[in-house]
Design a protein around this motif. Structure first.
Motif, PDB file in Angstrom:
ATOM      1  N   ASP A  49       0.317  -0.909  -0.243  1.00 39.86           N
ATOM      2  CA  ASP A  49      -0.080   0.326  -0.179  1.00 39.86           C
ATOM      3  C   ASP A  49       0.618   0.658   0.038  1.00 39.86           C
ATOM      4  O   ASP A  49       1.761   1.413   0.205  1.00 39.86           O
ATOM      5  CB  ASP A  49      -0.455  -0.205   0.790  1.00 39.86           C
ATOM      6  N   TYR A  50       0.189   2.149  -1.144  1.00 41.07           N
ATOM      7  CA  TYR A  50       1.103   3.517  -0.378  1.00 41.07           C
ATOM      8  C   TYR A  50       0.276   4.694  -0.282  1.00 41.07           C
ATOM      9  O   TYR A  50      -0.963   4.588  -0.538  1.00 41.07           O
ATOM     10  CB  TYR A  50       1.839   4.335  -1.396  1.00 41.07           C
ATOM     11  N   MET A  51       0.516   5.651   0.813  1.00 37.98           N
ATOM     12  CA  MET A  51       0.147   7.080   0.944  1.00 37.98           C
ATOM     13  C   MET A  51       0.512   8.127  -0.335  1.00 37.98           C
ATOM     14  O   MET A  51       1.869   8.830  -0.130  1.00 37.98           O
ATOM     15  CB  MET A  51      -0.376   7.205   1.608  1.00 37.98           C
ATOM     16  N   GLY A  52       0.302   8.989  -0.586  1.00 35.50           N
ATOM     17  CA  GLY A  52       0.657  10.649  -2.017  1.00 35.50           C
ATOM     18  C   GLY A  52       1.322  10.844  -2.766  1.00 35.50           C
ATOM     19  O   GLY A  52       1.535   8.904  -3.072  1.00 35.50           O
ATOM     20  N   ASP A  53       1.857  11.265  -3.259  1.00 35.26           N
ATOM     21  CA  ASP A  53       2.721  11.455  -4.435  1.00 35.26           C
ATOM     22  C   ASP A  53       3.471  13.162  -4.527  1.00 35.26           C
ATOM     23  O   ASP A  53       3.388  13.500  -3.749  1.00 35.26           O
ATOM     24  CB  ASP A  53       1.728  11.548  -5.694  1.00 35.26           C
ATOM     25  N   ASP A  54       3.999  12.912  -5.390  1.00 33.66           N
ATOM     26  CA  ASP A  54       4.630  14.215  -5.695  1.00 33.66           C
ATOM     27  C   ASP A  54       3.499  15.029  -5.244  1.00 33.66           C
ATOM     28  O   ASP A  54       3.914  16.504  -4.497  1.00 33.66           O
ATOM     29  CB  ASP A  54       4.780  14.908  -7.214  1.00 33.66           C
ATOM     30  N   ALA A  55       2.223  15.572  -5.493  1.00 31.35           N
ATOM     31  CA  ALA A  55       1.935  16.753  -5.434  1.00 31.35           C
ATOM     32  C   ALA A  55       1.255  16.761  -4.030  1.00 31.35           C
ATOM     33  O   ALA A  55       1.116  18.056  -3.073  1.00 31.35           O
ATOM     34  CB  ALA A  55       0.163  16.564  -6.438  1.00 31.35           C
ATOM     35  N   ALA A  56       1.260  15.370  -3.345  1.00 31.98           N
ATOM     36  CA  ALA A  56       0.594  15.362  -1.756  1.00 31.98           C
ATOM     37  C   ALA A  56       2.114  16.501  -0.953  1.00 31.98           C
ATOM     38  O   ALA A  56       1.892  17.131   0.287  1.00 31.98           O
ATOM     39  CB  ALA A  56       0.712  13.970  -1.369  1.00 31.98           C
ATOM     40  N   ILE A  57       3.287  16.604  -1.411  1.00 31.09           N
ATOM     41  CA  ILE A  57       4.777  16.617  -0.891  1.00 31.09           C
ATOM     42  C   ILE A  57       4.477  17.883  -1.141  1.00 31.09           C
ATOM     43  O   ILE A  57       4.356  19.049  -0.609  1.00 31.09           O
ATOM     44  CB  ILE A  57       6.042  16.113  -1.789  1.00 31.09           C
ATOM     45  N   CYS A  58       3.872  18.728  -2.145  1.00 33.29           N
ATOM     46  CA  CYS A  58       3.766  20.348  -2.404  1.00 33.29           C
ATOM     47  C   CYS A  58       2.893  20.803  -1.694  1.00 33.29           C
ATOM     48  O   CYS A  58       2.706  21.812  -1.564  1.00 33.29           O
ATOM     49  CB  CYS A  58       3.584  20.488  -4.007  1.00 33.29           C
ATOM     50  N   MET A  93       5.079  13.245   4.413  1.00 32.37           N
ATOM     51  CA  MET A  93       3.481  13.101   4.110  1.00 32.37           C
ATOM     52  C   MET A  93       3.361  12.412   2.889  1.00 32.37           C
ATOM     53  O   MET A  93       2.244  11.389   3.029  1.00 32.37           O
ATOM     54  CB  MET A  93       3.077  14.589   3.194  1.00 32.37           C
ATOM     55  N   CYS A  94       3.875  11.062   2.672  1.00 32.39           N
ATOM     56  CA  CYS A  94       3.802  10.629   1.597  1.00 32.39           C
ATOM     57  C   CYS A  94       4.173   8.921   2.618  1.00 32.39           C
ATOM     58  O   CYS A  94       5.623   8.919   3.505  1.00 32.39           O
ATOM     59  CB  CYS A  94       4.841  10.588   0.356  1.00 32.39           C
ATOM     60  N   GLU A  95       3.636   7.824   2.419  1.00 34.95           N
ATOM     61  CA  GLU A  95       4.295   7.085   3.424  1.00 34.95           C
ATOM     62  C   GLU A  95       3.707   5.424   2.010  1.00 34.95           C
ATOM     63  O   GLU A  95       2.623   5.459   1.167  1.00 34.95           O
ATOM     64  CB  GLU A  95       3.278   6.427   4.082  1.00 34.95           C
ATOM     65  N   VAL A  96       4.477   4.232   2.469  1.00 32.60           N
ATOM     66  CA  VAL A  96       4.242   3.325   1.528  1.00 32.60           C
ATOM     67  C   VAL A  96       4.725   2.598   2.481  1.00 32.60           C
ATOM     68  O   VAL A  96       5.652   2.555   3.327  1.00 32.60           O
ATOM     69  CB  VAL A  96       5.907   3.054   0.708  1.00 32.60           C
ATOM     70  N   LYS A  97       4.533   0.712   2.335  1.00 35.18           N
ATOM     71  CA  LYS A  97       3.666   0.087   2.692  1.00 35.18           C
ATOM     72  C   LYS A  97       4.430  -1.369   2.313  1.00 35.18           C
ATOM     73  O   LYS A  97       4.305  -2.253   0.712  1.00 35.18           O
ATOM     74  CB  LYS A  97       2.766  -0.418   4.058  1.00 35.18           C
ATOM     75  N   PHE A  98       5.564  -2.214   2.275  1.00 36.00           N
ATOM     76  CA  PHE A  98       6.598  -3.240   1.489  1.00 36.00           C
ATOM     77  C   PHE A  98       6.330  -4.442   2.436  1.00 36.00           C
ATOM     78  O   PHE A  98       6.128  -4.481   3.805  1.00 36.00           O
ATOM     79  CB  PHE A  98       7.587  -3.055   1.213  1.00 36.00           C
ATOM     80  N   HIS A  99       6.071  -5.227   1.585  1.00 33.81           N
ATOM     81  CA  HIS A  99       6.338  -7.165   2.289  1.00 33.81           C
ATOM     82  C   HIS A  99       7.751  -7.473   1.443  1.00 33.81           C
ATOM     83  O   HIS A  99       8.030  -7.224   0.263  1.00 33.81           O
ATOM     84  CB  HIS A  99       4.991  -7.596   1.780  1.00 33.81           C
ATOM     85  N   VAL A 100       7.737  -7.696   2.166  1.00 37.28           N
ATOM     86  CA  VAL A 100       9.849  -7.969   2.311  1.00 37.28           C
ATOM     87  C   VAL A 100      10.428  -9.390   2.724  1.00 37.28           C
ATOM     88  O   VAL A 100       9.673  -9.807   3.779  1.00 37.28           O
ATOM     89  CB  VAL A 100      11.084  -6.731   2.383  1.00 37.28           C
ATOM     90  N   LYS A 101      11.159 -10.301   1.616  1.00 35.57           N
ATOM     91  CA  LYS A 101      11.355 -11.485   2.468  1.00 35.57           C
ATOM     92  C   LYS A 101      12.720 -11.129   1.932  1.00 35.57           C
ATOM     93  O   LYS A 101      13.462 -11.281   1.015  1.00 35.57           O
ATOM     94  CB  LYS A 101      10.763 -12.785   0.938  1.00 35.57           C
ATOM     95  N   LEU A 102      13.904 -11.767   3.158  1.00 36.59           N
ATOM     96  CA  LEU A 102      15.341 -11.340   3.327  1.00 36.59           C
ATOM     97  C   LEU A 102      15.435 -12.430   3.994  1.00 36.59           C
ATOM     98  O   LEU A 102      15.168 -12.560   4.629  1.00 36.59           O
ATOM     99  CB  LEU A 102      15.073  -9.332   3.580  1.00 36.59           C
ATOM    100  N   PRO A 103      17.047 -12.520   4.464  1.00 35.42           N
ATOM    101  CA  PRO A 103      18.029 -13.643   4.395  1.00 35.42           C
ATOM    102  C   PRO A 103      18.559 -12.463   6.245  1.00 35.42           C
ATOM    103  O   PRO A 103      17.925 -11.882   6.359  1.00 35.42           O
ATOM    104  CB  PRO A 103      19.233 -13.271   4.713  1.00 35.42           C
ATOM    105  N   VAL A 104      18.424 -13.253   7.200  1.00 38.59           N
ATOM    106  CA  VAL A 104      17.615 -12.899   8.444  1.00 38.59           C
ATOM    107  C   VAL A 104      19.493 -11.406   9.077  1.00 38.59           C
ATOM    108  O   VAL A 104      19.131 -10.943   9.752  1.00 38.59           O
ATOM    109  CB  VAL A 104      18.321 -13.436   9.874  1.00 38.59           C
ATOM    110  N   PHE A 105      20.460 -12.126   7.943  1.00 34.02           N
ATOM    111  CA  PHE A 105      21.215 -11.630   8.889  1.00 34.02           C
ATOM    112  C   PHE A 105      21.415  -9.818   7.439  1.00 34.02           C
ATOM    113  O   PHE A 105      22.026  -8.377   8.505  1.00 34.02           O
ATOM    114  CB  PHE A 105      22.751 -12.233   8.049  1.00 34.02           C
ATOM    115  N   VAL A 106      20.558 -10.114   6.567  1.00 31.39           N
ATOM    116  CA  VAL A 106      20.418  -8.713   6.129  1.00 31.39           C
ATOM    117  C   VAL A 106      19.572  -7.795   6.655  1.00 31.39           C
ATOM    118  O   VAL A 106      18.705  -6.364   7.042  1.00 31.39           O
ATOM    119  CB  VAL A 106      20.114  -8.919   5.090  1.00 31.39           C
ATOM    120  N   ALA A 107      18.150  -8.653   7.387  1.00 30.95           N
ATOM    121  CA  ALA A 107      17.116  -8.188   8.531  1.00 30.95           C
ATOM    122  C   ALA A 107      18.194  -7.498   9.625  1.00 30.95           C
ATOM    123  O   ALA A 107      17.434  -6.407  10.257  1.00 30.95           O
ATOM    124  CB  ALA A 107      15.892  -9.339   8.462  1.00 30.95           C
TER     125      ALA A 107
END
Length: 302
Positions: A49-58, A93-107
């Motif tokens: 999911d995400y919220m906002g765009d360039d216009a939201a920043i301005c 003002m802009c936000e984003v939600k990621f789903h990430v799969k990664l090795p534990v040492f990277v986490a």
């Protein structure tokens, strides 16, 4: 497999049921929604999911509603001004939600960025999959002789082959024992929260990671840098590809001022002024340490 059949089915179902909305939409980010970008051998990044765009920043910077009479070029100029002068709040003002799969040492590296909301897959309740990060042979390198945190030349021949066999064999052995310990066939079975401590740091975990754009840019400035560890850098680079489609004006300013720019100390600026006047400046006369001088010369010489 980066994405499990169940996860792919969920993705397909969500993408197959688009919904109307009155909120601001970024067409570039819409194209990335729910798609999993593969990273490393079993990992991925996908936008939830995400919220906002360039216009939201301005809009936040002007504290107004709607585009009014402002043009796209005016918005781009304002965003560059905000980035240039380190005005961070409008980017929050802009936000984003990621789903990430990664090795534990990277986490463990990633979680050092404490400005995000994180919910990780719990090995107290669930059984981790038998998936481990095994580097490519060309990514196995010796310790750098000039940087305590970096890599030097790639391992070759028998040494590289031996290291790969160790990584594969140790990971498989640890997981075999993990499965044996939690099994309740003919025994009580060790609690999952205890058995997980036997798993190696290259096993994969997953999390949801939600962050605002200002703090995401800080993450990307550090982790998408050429000097960052390869295994986290490839995740940052995958996120960069998504962010540049989400907020192209903001990403362009970030790429110019943060990724492509440099911060100089007062002492370094004085050295540059002397050089422009034709004066000779050396490490000894600059007042800098050898390490600082080396970094300074790397900036001005490119």
């Amino acid at each position: 497999m980066p994405v499990t059949p169940d996860q792919q089915a969920e993705i397909d179902a969500l993408r197959g049921e688009p919904k109307q909305t009155l909120r601001a939409v970024s067409e570039g980010m819409e194209a990335h929604l729910y798609k999993a970008a593969p990273v490393l051998d079993h990992g991925f990044v996908r936008v939830i999911d995400y919220m906002g765009d360039d216009a939201a920043i301005c809009q936040a910077a002007r504290v107004s509603y709607g585009k009014g009479t402002k043009s796209v070029s005016n918005d781009a100029g304002l965003i560059r001004y905000l980035m240039r002068h380190w005005h961070s709040t409008p980017f929050e003002m802009c936000e984003v939600k990621f789903h990430v799969k990664l090795p534990v040492f990277v986490a463990r590296q990633w979680i050092r960025h404490r400005t995000a909301n994180v919910n990780e897959y719990s090995a107290r309740y669930s059984i981790l999959d038998r998936e481990f990060y095994i580097p490519r042979a060309e990514d196995l390198a010796a310790q750098s002789t000039v940087n305590n945190q970096g890599r030097g030349e790639a391992l070759t021949g028998e040494e590289a082959a031996r290291v790969l066999e160790y990584l594969k064999g140790d990971a498989a052995r640890c997981y075999d024992h993990y499965e044996e310990m939690i099994s309740d066939e003919g025994q009580q079975g060790l609690a999952r929260e205890l058995a997980r401590m036997n798993l190696p740091a290259n096993i994969y975990t997953q999390w949801y990671w939600k962050v605002d754009l200002h703090n995401l840019f800080h993450f990307l400035r550090l982790r998408a840098d050429a000097h960052a560890q390869y295994e986290i850098r490839v995740y940052a680079e995958a996120i960069c590809d998504m962010v540049k489609d989400w907020v192209p004006a903001a990403y362009g300013a970030f790429e110019d001022y943060r990724m492509g720019g440099a911060n100089l100390s007062g002492r370094q600026l004085e050295c540059i002024r002397k050089m422009l006047k034709g004066e000779e400046v050396t490490q000894e006369s600059s007042g800098m340490s050898k390490g600082e001088w080396r970094e300074f010369m790397g900036v001005i010489e490119g």
